[in-house]
Design a protein around this motif. Structure first.
Motif, mmCIF file in Angstrom:
data_model
loop_
_atom_site.group_PDB
_atom_site.id
_atom_site.type_symbol
_atom_site.label_atom_id
_atom_site.label_comp_id
_atom_site.label_asym_id
_atom_site.label_seq_id
_atom_site.Cartn_x
_atom_site.Cartn_y
_atom_site.Cartn_z
ATOM 1 N N THR A 161 0.812 -1.218 0.000
ATOM 2 C CA THR A 161 0.000 0.000 0.000
ATOM 3 C C THR A 161 0.846 1.269 0.000
ATOM 4 O OG1 THR A 161 -0.137 0.030 2.423
ATOM 5 C CG2 THR A 161 -1.827 -1.212 1.231
ATOM 6 N N GLN A 162 2.139 1.141 0.231
ATOM 7 C CA GLN A 162 3.013 2.320 0.259
ATOM 8 C C GLN A 162 3.420 2.699 -1.155
ATOM 9 O OE1 GLN A 162 6.345 1.604 2.855
ATOM 10 N NE2 GLN A 162 5.052 0.848 4.531
ATOM 11 N N PRO A 163 3.316 3.971 -1.507
ATOM 12 C CA PRO A 163 3.694 4.390 -2.865
ATOM 13 C C PRO A 163 5.199 4.262 -3.081
ATOM 14 C CG PRO A 163 3.251 6.303 -1.481
ATOM 15 C CD PRO A 163 2.851 5.101 -0.682
ATOM 16 N N ILE A 164 5.583 4.061 -4.326
ATOM 17 C CA ILE A 164 6.995 4.016 -4.698
ATOM 18 C C ILE A 164 7.521 5.446 -4.728
ATOM 19 C CG2 ILE A 164 8.651 3.353 -6.485
ATOM 20 C CD1 ILE A 164 6.552 1.283 -7.426
ATOM 21 N N GLU A 165 8.550 5.710 -3.943
ATOM 22 C CA GLU A 165 9.079 7.068 -3.882
ATOM 23 C C GLU A 165 9.872 7.409 -5.143
ATOM 24 O OE1 GLU A 165 10.412 8.901 -0.201
ATOM 25 O OE2 GLU A 165 10.308 6.920 0.734
ATOM 26 N N ALA A 166 9.789 8.677 -5.527
ATOM 27 C CA ALA A 166 10.529 9.161 -6.687
ATOM 28 C C ALA A 166 12.019 9.246 -6.359
ATOM 29 C CB ALA A 166 10.006 10.527 -7.105
ATOM 30 N N LEU A 167 12.841 9.330 -7.402
ATOM 31 C CA LEU A 167 14.269 9.568 -7.255
ATOM 32 C C LEU A 167 14.543 10.989 -7.757
ATOM 33 C CD1 LEU A 167 15.785 6.222 -8.616
ATOM 34 C CD2 LEU A 167 15.337 6.847 -6.241
ATOM 35 N N PRO A 168 14.386 12.002 -6.897
ATOM 36 C CA PRO A 168 14.463 13.392 -7.365
ATOM 37 C C PRO A 168 15.875 13.813 -7.752
ATOM 38 C CG PRO A 168 14.254 13.327 -4.976
ATOM 39 C CD PRO A 168 14.074 11.918 -5.457
ATOM 40 N N PHE A 169 15.948 14.733 -8.677
ATOM 41 C CA PHE A 169 17.237 15.247 -9.127
ATOM 42 C C PHE A 169 17.996 15.903 -7.976
ATOM 43 C CE2 PHE A 169 19.739 18.818 -10.940
ATOM 44 C CZ PHE A 169 20.693 18.065 -11.596
ATOM 45 N N SER A 170 17.253 16.554 -7.069
ATOM 46 C CA SER A 170 17.905 17.226 -5.939
ATOM 47 C C SER A 170 18.695 16.243 -5.094
ATOM 48 C CB SER A 170 16.859 17.937 -5.077
ATOM 49 O OG SER A 170 15.866 17.023 -4.625
ATOM 50 N N ALA A 171 18.217 15.000 -4.972
ATOM 51 C CA ALA A 171 18.959 13.971 -4.230
ATOM 52 C C ALA A 171 20.070 13.391 -5.099
ATOM 53 C CB ALA A 171 18.011 12.865 -3.770
ATOM 54 N N PHE A 172 19.788 13.230 -6.388
ATOM 55 C CA PHE A 172 20.765 12.653 -7.315
ATOM 56 C C PHE A 172 22.036 13.497 -7.372
ATOM 57 C CE2 PHE A 172 22.590 12.277 -11.583
ATOM 58 C CZ PHE A 172 22.685 10.903 -11.743
ATOM 59 N N ARG A 173 21.897 14.816 -7.335
ATOM 60 C CA ARG A 173 23.041 15.711 -7.537
ATOM 61 C C ARG A 173 23.830 15.986 -6.253
ATOM 62 N NH1 ARG A 173 22.196 21.393 -6.612
ATOM 63 N NH2 ARG A 173 23.632 21.850 -8.326
ATOM 64 N N LEU A 174 23.357 15.499 -5.095
ATOM 65 C CA LEU A 174 24.034 15.807 -3.841
ATOM 66 C C LEU A 174 25.467 15.287 -3.802
ATOM 67 C CD1 LEU A 174 21.374 15.411 -1.001
ATOM 68 C CD2 LEU A 174 22.582 17.487 -1.708
ATOM 69 N N PHE A 175 25.714 14.131 -4.406
ATOM 70 C CA PHE A 175 27.075 13.602 -4.406
ATOM 71 C C PHE A 175 28.014 14.552 -5.121
ATOM 72 C CE2 PHE A 175 30.563 11.118 -6.221
ATOM 73 C CZ PHE A 175 31.083 10.546 -5.067
#
Length: 396
Positions: free
Chosen positions: A5-19
């Protein structure tokens, strides 16, 4: 059922670019690995419980993985040229390889239960993102010549995906020959006595995928190719945990290794079936079948391979002192005054993989209490594997 029942969370660009921005990995990787854990959980549940209720959830997470920009982690993307950014979806790292294997194996196991469009798309993405780039004769990935876990995990995952995806042996064999070369490089990274200088955690990771691939290859070739028994060194490597475990779940955690570890019941069951001399530590401490990275290969083989009756017969490590001469590791287990005492010390050198500048370090455990400690692995960041590595306490 709550996970369904839990939605699949997105992979946002803001998290992608943190590295790239500050070297932090955990924000993006938490979301990325949550998806892989979901994939493994739904697939294992649908197999173990034979429950059709898990199939729609499995289809949704497969679809989501097929939508990802790249299966590579940001920390592993070696794309510096903005004009080459289109190459990111076809970069192949540890987790792109693992994803390819997971999807190819799930499509094989569930081909009659999944929507045909899901199977078709997943297979297309495995080919587009991983197998086709790997099969390009002019392209060589750096990990193919690595003498660490990368060569086994990447090549082993790709080899297994190819076995599932490519039925024509004339096309498959050149792929497998390339995998064999990477596996030979992987074995070179161990000492002749089978020690993994990266530590027990990386033994599980790299050698686990070596075994997973070897067993599937043995099945595909009708037993004619057996990388586990044909390679004498591989048998020595299989015995390495017998040196690492001190008592209970405590390990000699030199290099990037945790203080404690359970046993992977599927992997150890298969190794015990193949190698009569193998002993295992306490069965009281078992690793979770679905680990923090959601590795489907491990979870699936825990389900398919675990033989508790066999493991119980092999349980218990001998009380004795042992020395790995080439690695310069010494491990001792003994009983004194009714107390179980374990001691481990390390020589070696500081050019080892996942080095911690720990020459001369030692660990002392008495009846499950660690009196003299090794700090073990720290938080993986860009700085952890860069020029600032030895400014971090546990590494220095």
């Amino acid at each position: 059922m709550g996970l369904i029942t839990q939605p699949i969370e997105a992979l946002p660009f803001s998290a992608f670019r943190l590295f790239q921005v500050n070297g932090s990995r955990k924000e993006f990787e938490k979301l990325y690995f949550d998806r892989r854990r979901r994939l493994a959980a739904f697939a294992i549940a649908a197999l173990a419980e034979d429950d059709a209720a898990f199939i729609p959830a499995l289809e949704d997470i497969i679809w989501a993985l097929c939508e990802e920009y790249t299966w590579c982690l940001p920390a592993h993307l070696h794309v510096q040229d903005p004009e080459a950014e289109d190459d990111a979806p076809r970069q192949v790292d540890l987790f792109a390889s693992e994803t390819a294997h997971a999807l190819s194996e799930i499509c094989h196991l569930f081909k009659d239960r999944l929507d045909p469009l899901i199977v078709k798309r997943a297979r297309l993405e495995v080919m587009r993102r991983v197998l086709n780039p790997y099969m390009q004769l002019k392209r060589v990935f750096g990990w193919e010549m690595a003498t660490n876990n990368w060569s086994a995990v990447c090549a082993g995952s790709i080899g297994m995906a190819a076995i599932y995806m490519i039925q024509d042996s004339r096309i498959l064999m050149p792929v497998l020959n390339r995998v064999f070369e990477a596996m030979a490089c992987f074995l070179e990274g161990f000492t002749e006595e089978g020690a993994c200088l990266e530590g027990l955690g990386y033994w599980y990771y790299g050698f686990g995928y070596y075994v997973y691939f070897a067993e599937l290859l043995k099945q595909r070739t009708g037993g004619k190719v057996d990388l586990l028994l044909d390679e004498k060194k591989a048998q020595h490597i299989a015995e390495f945990p017998q040196f690492c475990f001190l008592q209970e779940n405590h390990v000699a955690n030199f290099s990037d290794c945790g203080r404690t570890s359970g046993i992977q019941t599927g992997l150890f069951s298969r190794l015990c079936q193949r190698l009569e001399q193998l002993r295992i530590p306490s069965l009281t401490y078992r690793s979770n079948s679905i680990d923090h990275c959601g590795r489907f290969a491990t979870a699936m083989r825990d389900l398919a391979w675990t033989d508790y009756a066999l493991l119980e017969k092999r349980e218990g490590l001998p009380l004795r002192s042992e020395f790995l001469q080439e690695a310069e590791w010494m491990v001792s287990r003994c009983q004194v005054g009714g107390k179980l005492i374990s001691f481990a010390a390390k020589g070696g050198h500081n050019g080892e993989p996942h080095n911690h500048n720990d020459i001369g370090h030692f660990v002392w455990v008495v009846d499950g209490v660690r009196w003299l400690e090794d700090l073990g692995a720290g938080l993986y960041t860009r700085q952890y594997f860069g020029d600032e590595r030895y400014s971090i306490l546990c590494n220095s």
